[in-house]
Design an enzyme around this catalytic site. Sequence first.
Site, PDB file in Angstrom:
ATOM      1  N   HIS A 289       0.841  -1.205   0.000  1.00  0.00           N
ATOM      2  CA  HIS A 289       0.000   0.000   0.000  1.00  0.00           C
ATOM      3  C   HIS A 289       0.871   1.249   0.000  1.00  0.00           C
ATOM      4  O   HIS A 289       0.614   2.204  -0.740  1.00  0.00           O
ATOM      5  CB  HIS A 289      -0.905   0.041   1.235  1.00  0.00           C
ATOM      6  CG  HIS A 289      -1.919  -1.041   1.302  1.00  0.00           C
ATOM      7  ND1 HIS A 289      -2.136  -1.785   2.441  1.00  0.00           N
ATOM      8  CD2 HIS A 289      -2.803  -1.507   0.379  1.00  0.00           C
ATOM      9  CE1 HIS A 289      -3.108  -2.652   2.220  1.00  0.00           C
ATOM     10  NE2 HIS A 289      -3.525  -2.512   0.974  1.00  0.00           N
TER      11      HIS A 289
ATOM     12  N   LYS B  91     -17.610  -6.136   7.931  1.00  0.00           N
ATOM     13  CA  LYS B  91     -16.288  -6.736   7.818  1.00  0.00           C
ATOM     14  C   LYS B  91     -15.674  -6.882   9.209  1.00  0.00           C
ATOM     15  O   LYS B  91     -15.750  -5.980  10.021  1.00  0.00           O
ATOM     16  CB  LYS B  91     -15.400  -5.849   6.937  1.00  0.00           C
ATOM     17  CG  LYS B  91     -14.332  -6.609   6.217  1.00  0.00           C
ATOM     18  CD  LYS B  91     -13.666  -5.728   5.178  1.00  0.00           C
ATOM     19  CE  LYS B  91     -12.723  -6.564   4.351  1.00  0.00           C
ATOM     20  NZ  LYS B  91     -11.992  -5.767   3.401  1.00  0.00           N
TER      21      LYS B  91
ATOM     22  N   ARG C  82      -1.811  -6.720  -8.118  1.00  0.00           N
ATOM     23  CA  ARG C  82      -0.698  -7.657  -7.927  1.00  0.00           C
ATOM     24  C   ARG C  82      -0.646  -8.724  -8.999  1.00  0.00           C
ATOM     25  O   ARG C  82       0.416  -9.261  -9.288  1.00  0.00           O
ATOM     26  CB  ARG C  82      -0.798  -8.318  -6.553  1.00  0.00           C
ATOM     27  CG  ARG C  82      -0.474  -7.389  -5.411  1.00  0.00           C
ATOM     28  CD  ARG C  82      -0.726  -8.065  -4.112  1.00  0.00           C
ATOM     29  NE  ARG C  82      -2.162  -8.359  -4.054  1.00  0.00           N
ATOM     30  CZ  ARG C  82      -2.834  -8.587  -2.957  1.00  0.00           C
ATOM     31  NH1 ARG C  82      -2.216  -8.641  -1.821  1.00  0.00           N
ATOM     32  NH2 ARG C  82      -4.125  -8.808  -2.985  1.00  0.00           N
TER      33      ARG C  82
ATOM     34  N   SER D 158      -2.720  -7.696   3.114  1.00  0.00           N
ATOM     35  CA  SER D 158      -3.229  -7.534   4.474  1.00  0.00           C
ATOM     36  C   SER D 158      -3.642  -8.879   5.063  1.00  0.00           C
ATOM     37  O   SER D 158      -3.415  -9.146   6.237  1.00  0.00           O
ATOM     38  CB  SER D 158      -4.416  -6.567   4.496  1.00  0.00           C
ATOM     39  OG  SER D 158      -3.995  -5.272   4.146  1.00  0.00           O
TER      40      SER D 158
END
Length: 169
Positions: free
Chosen positions: A18, A42, A91, A129
């Site tokens: 990030h 979440k 990615r 993450s």
Amino acid sequence: MKKIAVFAGSFDPFTLGHLDIVRRASGLFDTLWIVVAQNASKNCMFDALVRANLVKDAVVDFRNVKVAVHEGLTVDFMKSVGANFLVRGVRGAADLDYEQTVAWNNKKLCAETETVLLFSAPEHLSVSSSAVRELVKCGSSRKDLRKVLVKFVPVCVVAKLLSEFGKNK
């Protein structure tokens, strides 16, 4: 006209990947807003305000970067700050497919939105993450956890992770 961009995510936690996207995007835009998503459905390690403060600590050296917490659609936040650009990190192929769909949906919601994809630097391809959360969850008893975590997250985030979850600080 100023070029204002938004980089949105849960940042749970904020990673070196990030940070690399922020470094590169901050050079492309006059202002870059990092928007920490507040999503009650979440299950995050940290609440949105803690995550935002960790992001602020990590990006303190970037003068044109601002951090905010937002609940709701990213395009609504973008409109509120006059941003037309949405920065996203990619990615691999799975990220690209997902981001393409999100970009199309955002374009339908707000025609002025342009999504800018920045591809991950090779050294950050495996940084996520979720990988960090797994390391903390399963590796919290490792004596070398600090040395492992600094490969994935900024030092300020390492300190918070260890203070909250590390058994051997």
